[in-house]
Design a protein around this motif. Structure first.
Motif, mmCIF file in Angstrom:
data_model
loop_
_atom_site.group_PDB
_atom_site.id
_atom_site.type_symbol
_atom_site.label_atom_id
_atom_site.label_comp_id
_atom_site.label_asym_id
_atom_site.label_seq_id
_atom_site.Cartn_x
_atom_site.Cartn_y
_atom_site.Cartn_z
ATOM 1 N N ALA A 257 0.850 -1.192 0.000
ATOM 2 C CA ALA A 257 0.000 0.000 0.000
ATOM 3 C C ALA A 257 0.885 1.241 0.000
ATOM 4 O O ALA A 257 1.780 1.363 0.836
ATOM 5 C CB ALA A 257 -0.926 0.015 1.214
ATOM 6 N N MET A 258 0.624 2.142 -0.963
ATOM 7 C CA MET A 258 1.316 3.423 -0.998
ATOM 8 C C MET A 258 0.375 4.483 -0.428
ATOM 9 O O MET A 258 -0.770 4.610 -0.860
ATOM 10 C CB MET A 258 1.700 3.786 -2.437
ATOM 11 N N VAL A 259 0.863 5.232 0.572
ATOM 12 C CA VAL A 259 0.047 6.220 1.288
ATOM 13 C C VAL A 259 0.648 7.603 1.058
ATOM 14 O O VAL A 259 1.840 7.818 1.280
ATOM 15 C CB VAL A 259 0.002 5.908 2.798
ATOM 16 N N ASP A 260 -0.205 8.548 0.631
ATOM 17 C CA ASP A 260 0.268 9.906 0.359
ATOM 18 C C ASP A 260 -0.630 10.911 1.066
ATOM 19 O O ASP A 260 -1.860 10.795 1.043
ATOM 20 C CB ASP A 260 0.262 10.161 -1.152
ATOM 21 N N ILE A 261 -0.015 11.902 1.719
ATOM 22 C CA ILE A 261 -0.777 12.933 2.423
ATOM 23 C C ILE A 261 -1.331 13.921 1.399
ATOM 24 O O ILE A 261 -0.575 14.493 0.599
ATOM 25 C CB ILE A 261 0.101 13.667 3.440
ATOM 26 N N ASP A 262 -2.636 14.147 1.421
ATOM 27 C CA ASP A 262 -3.282 15.056 0.468
ATOM 28 C C ASP A 262 -2.930 16.508 0.774
ATOM 29 O O ASP A 262 -2.919 16.930 1.943
ATOM 30 C CB ASP A 262 -4.810 14.875 0.526
ATOM 31 N N HIS A 263 -2.642 17.252 -0.278
ATOM 32 C CA HIS A 263 -2.371 18.692 -0.189
ATOM 33 C C HIS A 263 -1.273 19.007 0.833
ATOM 34 O O HIS A 263 -1.352 20.024 1.547
ATOM 35 C CB HIS A 263 -3.653 19.459 0.184
ATOM 36 N N PHE A 264 -0.263 18.201 0.861
ATOM 37 C CA PHE A 264 0.794 18.431 1.852
ATOM 38 C C PHE A 264 1.589 19.700 1.529
ATOM 39 O O PHE A 264 2.020 20.413 2.435
ATOM 40 C CB PHE A 264 1.735 17.225 1.898
ATOM 41 N N LYS A 265 1.747 19.993 0.254
ATOM 42 C CA LYS A 265 2.474 21.208 -0.122
ATOM 43 C C LYS A 265 1.771 22.448 0.430
ATOM 44 O O LYS A 265 2.412 23.409 0.858
ATOM 45 C CB LYS A 265 2.582 21.304 -1.647
ATOM 46 N N ARG A 266 0.434 22.393 0.445
ATOM 47 C CA ARG A 266 -0.332 23.525 0.978
ATOM 48 C C ARG A 266 -0.044 23.704 2.479
ATOM 49 O O ARG A 266 0.026 24.845 2.969
ATOM 50 C CB ARG A 266 -1.830 23.289 0.758
ATOM 51 N N VAL A 267 0.115 22.598 3.181
ATOM 52 C CA VAL A 267 0.438 22.680 4.616
ATOM 53 C C VAL A 267 1.781 23.379 4.803
ATOM 54 O O VAL A 267 1.922 24.288 5.641
ATOM 55 C CB VAL A 267 0.469 21.283 5.257
ATOM 56 N N ASN A 268 2.769 22.978 4.026
ATOM 57 C CA ASN A 268 4.095 23.595 4.134
ATOM 58 C C ASN A 268 4.054 25.080 3.771
ATOM 59 O O ASN A 268 4.696 25.915 4.416
ATOM 60 C CB ASN A 268 5.085 22.874 3.223
ATOM 61 N N HIS A 273 7.276 24.766 7.356
ATOM 62 C CA HIS A 273 7.856 23.428 7.289
ATOM 63 C C HIS A 273 7.896 22.750 8.648
ATOM 64 O O HIS A 273 7.878 21.504 8.718
ATOM 65 C CB HIS A 273 9.267 23.499 6.688
ATOM 66 N N LEU A 274 7.980 23.512 9.733
ATOM 67 C CA LEU A 274 7.943 22.885 11.051
ATOM 68 C C LEU A 274 6.597 22.207 11.275
ATOM 69 O O LEU A 274 6.528 21.094 11.836
ATOM 70 C CB LEU A 274 8.198 23.922 12.141
ATOM 71 N N CYS A 275 5.524 22.861 10.838
ATOM 72 C CA CYS A 275 4.204 22.238 10.921
ATOM 73 C C CYS A 275 4.147 21.019 10.018
ATOM 74 O O CYS A 275 3.577 19.987 10.391
ATOM 75 C CB CYS A 275 3.129 23.249 10.533
ATOM 76 N N GLY A 276 4.742 21.126 8.838
ATOM 77 C CA GLY A 276 4.777 19.988 7.926
ATOM 78 C C GLY A 276 5.484 18.791 8.539
ATOM 79 O O GLY A 276 5.048 17.633 8.380
ATOM 80 N N ASP A 277 6.587 19.059 9.262
ATOM 81 C CA ASP A 277 7.297 17.960 9.931
ATOM 82 C C ASP A 277 6.417 17.295 10.980
ATOM 83 O O ASP A 277 6.415 16.070 11.126
ATOM 84 C CB ASP A 277 8.578 18.489 10.588
ATOM 85 N N GLU A 278 5.666 18.120 11.726
ATOM 86 C CA GLU A 278 4.783 17.576 12.750
ATOM 87 C C GLU A 278 3.667 16.729 12.132
ATOM 88 O O GLU A 278 3.289 15.685 12.675
ATOM 89 C CB GLU A 278 4.184 18.713 13.574
ATOM 90 N N VAL A 279 3.166 17.159 10.982
ATOM 91 C CA VAL A 279 2.141 16.385 10.274
ATOM 92 C C VAL A 279 2.708 15.045 9.830
ATOM 93 O O VAL A 279 2.039 13.998 9.958
ATOM 94 C CB VAL A 279 1.600 17.179 9.066
ATOM 95 N N LEU A 280 3.930 15.038 9.316
ATOM 96 C CA LEU A 280 4.552 13.789 8.887
ATOM 97 C C LEU A 280 4.706 12.814 10.056
ATOM 98 O O LEU A 280 4.416 11.616 9.927
ATOM 99 C CB LEU A 280 5.920 14.074 8.260
ATOM 100 N N ARG A 281 5.141 13.328 11.194
ATOM 101 C CA ARG A 281 5.299 12.464 12.364
ATOM 102 C C ARG A 281 3.959 11.922 12.845
ATOM 103 O O ARG A 281 3.826 10.753 13.208
ATOM 104 C CB ARG A 281 6.014 13.222 13.487
#
Length: 412
Positions: A257-268, A273-281
């Motif tokens: 299964a390949m999992v991708d976060i939707d609209h992640f670029k918008r989050v960054n 990017h610190l928020c983006g890192d927290e979302v990834l974790r």
């Protein structure tokens, strides 16, 4: 309260001290066949002595004397409560055990004892000693066989072994070292030399333990993603190769299964990017908590994750993927005092006619992921041609909370 011997000398029947002549008075083979009768002082006052009479095979008598002082208490299993290294003394002669035990406890070592080879293996398993002082000639199992078995057991092979024996010929020493011993000392021995050899082996073991921990840490770092703690792409590729080889042997299904976060670029872009890192974790933790214990979760790259699902067809894999998708959608994330939600899209592929290699399997799952994102995101799609296998236990029935030893998330 136990007592400690702080030195000994030998006296002949006539009463003359034979400290300097004791080594030449009888051969090692004779000393190994001592018939010993111990007469021990039971007084706890300092300065009282212990006298042990040894009758050699040739009929001569030797008397060992040692002064007794009090030492720390022992627990009920016979293990010294000192704070030093753990040492297991193995000998079938009670007098030899007593002398070694007192010598070692005086130097703050924790001591356990065994009186034959079989008991030695049992005590080694119980106490996990750092060092073993091992006699060779013993009933039930000799020291050489004990040495071989200890070194063959992964959990015990790290313990250092010093053979302490009256067998002093070169061939005996070679045989002992070849059996796995780290050192060899002949009886009768000098207490100072024995302690020096003990210290040397413990130093060496300490260095080896540190090296082992460092190597394990380096290995762990080399297979982990620094941000999320998940396995990295290198480990994923190697593990997928192993799983493909395994299923070809056992004819079991395999899905990815390949999992991708939707609209992640918008989050960054909007939250940084610190928020983006927290979302990834956070997403990584949710994925790990949603899959089965046997599944492998890795960060594939960027905002994309990959899950290897052994023994799962596309139908079972979809159930797992739907569970993790719904979980991530329902969770509220917060950063810098603001709350928000994220969703994921998932593409699934099963090993089969259209995916006959690890690279094909990843590519097919990636195609399904692209279709899921193109058709509206926040959904799970199975690649065409990934048909479920009849008779497979559904993945949902095998799911459950992921334990801390599952391996998907790095400790700490």
């Amino acid at each position: 309260m136990r007592h400690r011997a702080i030195g000994w000398s030998s006296r002949s029947r006539s009463g003359r001290t034979n400290r300097s002549r004791r080594r030449s008075s009888s051969s090692p083979s004779e000393r190994s066949m001592w018939e010993a009768t111990r007469r021990r002082s039971t007084s706890r006052r300092r300065g009282r002595s212990l006298r042990t009479r040894f009758r050699l095979q040739d009929g001569h008598v030797r008397v060992a004397r040692c002064r007794i002082v009090e030492v720390g208490s022992f627990n009920r299993r016979g293990v010294s409560m000192a704070d030093g290294a753990r040492i297991l003394v193995v000998d079938d002669h009670k007098d030899n055990i007593f002398i070694l035990e007192q010598l070692l406890t005086r130097n703050d070592y924790r001591v356990a004892v065994a009186r034959d080879g079989v008991e030695a293996l049992e005590r080694a398993t119980e106490t996990a000693p750092d060092l073993i002082l091992l006699d060779i000639n013993m009933p039930r199992m000799d020291g050489l066989e004990v040495c071989r078995r200890l070194k063959s057991e992964e959990s015990l092979s790290n313990a250092s072994i010093i053979l302490v024996s009256a067998r002093a010929k070169e061939g005996d020493r070679v045989e002992g070292l070849d059996a796995g011993a780290d050192d060899y000392i002949s009886k009768p021995f000098s207490p100072k030399e024995l302690l020096a050899r003990v210290r040397a082996q413990l130093r060496l073991k300490g260095q080896q333990d540190q090296l082992r921990v460092s190597n394990q840490s380096l290995k762990e770092v080399s297979i982990r993603d620094a941000l999320t703690g998940l396995f990295n792409r290198g480990y994923l590729d190697a593990r997928l190769e192993e799983e493909v080889a395994r299923l070809e042997r056992v004819h079991a299904p395999l899905a990815v299964a390949m999992v991708d976060i939707d609209h992640f670029k918008r989050v960054n872009d909007t939250r940084g990017h610190l928020c983006g890192d927290e979302v990834l974790r956070s997403v990584a933790t949710s994925v790990v908590s949603s899959v089965r214990r046997c599944d492998v979760v890795a960060r594939f790259g960027g905002e994309e994750f990959c899950v290897i699902l052994p023994d799962a067809d596309s139908h079972g894999a979809r159930r797992v993927a739907e569970r993790l998708r719904a979980r991530i959608e329902s969770e509220t994330m917060s950063f810098a005092g603001e709350s928000f939600h994220v969703t994921v899209s998932v593409g699934i592929a099963q090993f089969g006619e259209q995916a006959q290699s690890p690279a094909d399997l990843i590519a097919l799952a990636d195609e399904a992921l692209y279709e899921a994102k193109s058709s509206g995101r926040n959904r799970v799609l199975v690649a065409s041609g990934s048909a479920p296998v009849e008779g497979l236990v559904p993945a949902e029935e095998e799911s459950g909370p992921v334990s801390s030893d599952s391996g998907n998330v790095a400790p700490g």
